[in-house]
Design a protein around this motif. Structure first.
Motif, short mmCIF file in Angstrom:
data_model
loop_
_atom_site.label_atom_id
_atom_site.label_comp_id
_atom_site.label_asym_id
_atom_site.label_seq_id
_atom_site.Cartn_x
_atom_site.Cartn_y
_atom_site.Cartn_z
N LYS A 20 -27.18 14.34 10.68
CA LYS A 20 -27.22 14.44 12.15
C LYS A 20 -26.48 13.27 12.79
O LYS A 20 -25.72 13.44 13.74
N THR A 24 -23.05 13.54 15.05
CA THR A 24 -23.05 12.97 16.41
C THR A 24 -21.94 11.95 16.58
O THR A 24 -21.22 11.95 17.58
N ALA B 11 -23.13 14.96 26.45
CA ALA B 11 -24.27 15.86 26.61
C ALA B 11 -23.79 17.31 26.59
O ALA B 11 -24.42 18.17 25.97
N ASP B 15 -24.71 19.66 23.62
CA ASP B 15 -25.77 20.48 24.21
C ASP B 15 -27.12 19.75 24.13
O ASP B 15 -28.13 20.29 23.67
N TRP B 16 -27.08 18.51 24.54
CA TRP B 16 -28.27 17.65 24.59
C TRP B 16 -28.55 17.28 26.03
O TRP B 16 -27.66 17.35 26.88
N LYS B 17 -29.79 16.81 26.29
CA LYS B 17 -30.09 16.20 27.59
C LYS B 17 -29.38 14.85 27.68
O LYS B 17 -29.22 14.15 26.68
N LYS B 20 -31.20 11.84 26.18
CA LYS B 20 -31.10 11.71 24.72
C LYS B 20 -29.76 11.07 24.33
O LYS B 20 -29.72 10.19 23.47
N THR B 24 -29.31 7.39 22.52
CA THR B 24 -28.58 7.31 21.25
C THR B 24 -27.42 6.33 21.36
O THR B 24 -27.19 5.51 20.47
#
Lengths: 94, 94
Positions: A20, A24, B11, B15-17, B20, B24
């Motif tokens: 993951k 990312t 994002a 496809d993340w908020k 988050k 990160t």
């Protein structure tokens, strides 16, 4: 620290699987490269600014033949560290 | 592109908020800063290498007083873009 070590370290901190983290980081790198290729300046808090910079053309000399030649202008990627990065590094022994 | 724009873009791609992505990215920055402060070299595939570099001490002149003074040596953060970043930028008009 290699790319793999960095992924391991991030996986530990985030409590994520390495795959993951790797995916990312890849997305991050793709976006950074795309935006730099569009001549965008990219700012990251507490880290610094990435930007493109034009290097002017210049005359160079071939040391073997003493021949002068023109090095054409080019665009390079440049990183300007933020103030807090500089502060961190101040504590290192020179 | 500001830090906020970059988070928005990431994002979208992931496809993340945004929260988050932001957390990160913060962790990434913390790790990068920690490792640079330990004099580590940090390699990121397809992007480049971050490292510390020693700048030698040098003599400078105060333009107002013409006084010469010693600028002490210091450690700075340096980024060497990878070959593929250079390739991407080759296509930009200079």
């Amino acid at each position: 620290m290699t790319h793999k070590d960095l992924i391991g370290e991030l996986a530990n901190r985030l409590d994520w699987k390495q795959t993951k983290v790797s995916e990312t980081l890849d997305t991050f790198v793709i976006v950074m490269n795309e935006k730099l290729s569009e001549n965008c300046q990219l700012s990251i808090h507490n880290f610094g600014v990435f930007e493109t910079k034009k290097k002017a053309e210049r005359i160079s000399v071939n040391p073997q033949t003493q021949e002068r030649y023109l090095v054409p202008p080019k665009i390079v990627a440049n990183f300007r560290p933020s103030v807090n990065v500089k502060e961190h590094l101040k504590n290192l022994n020179t």
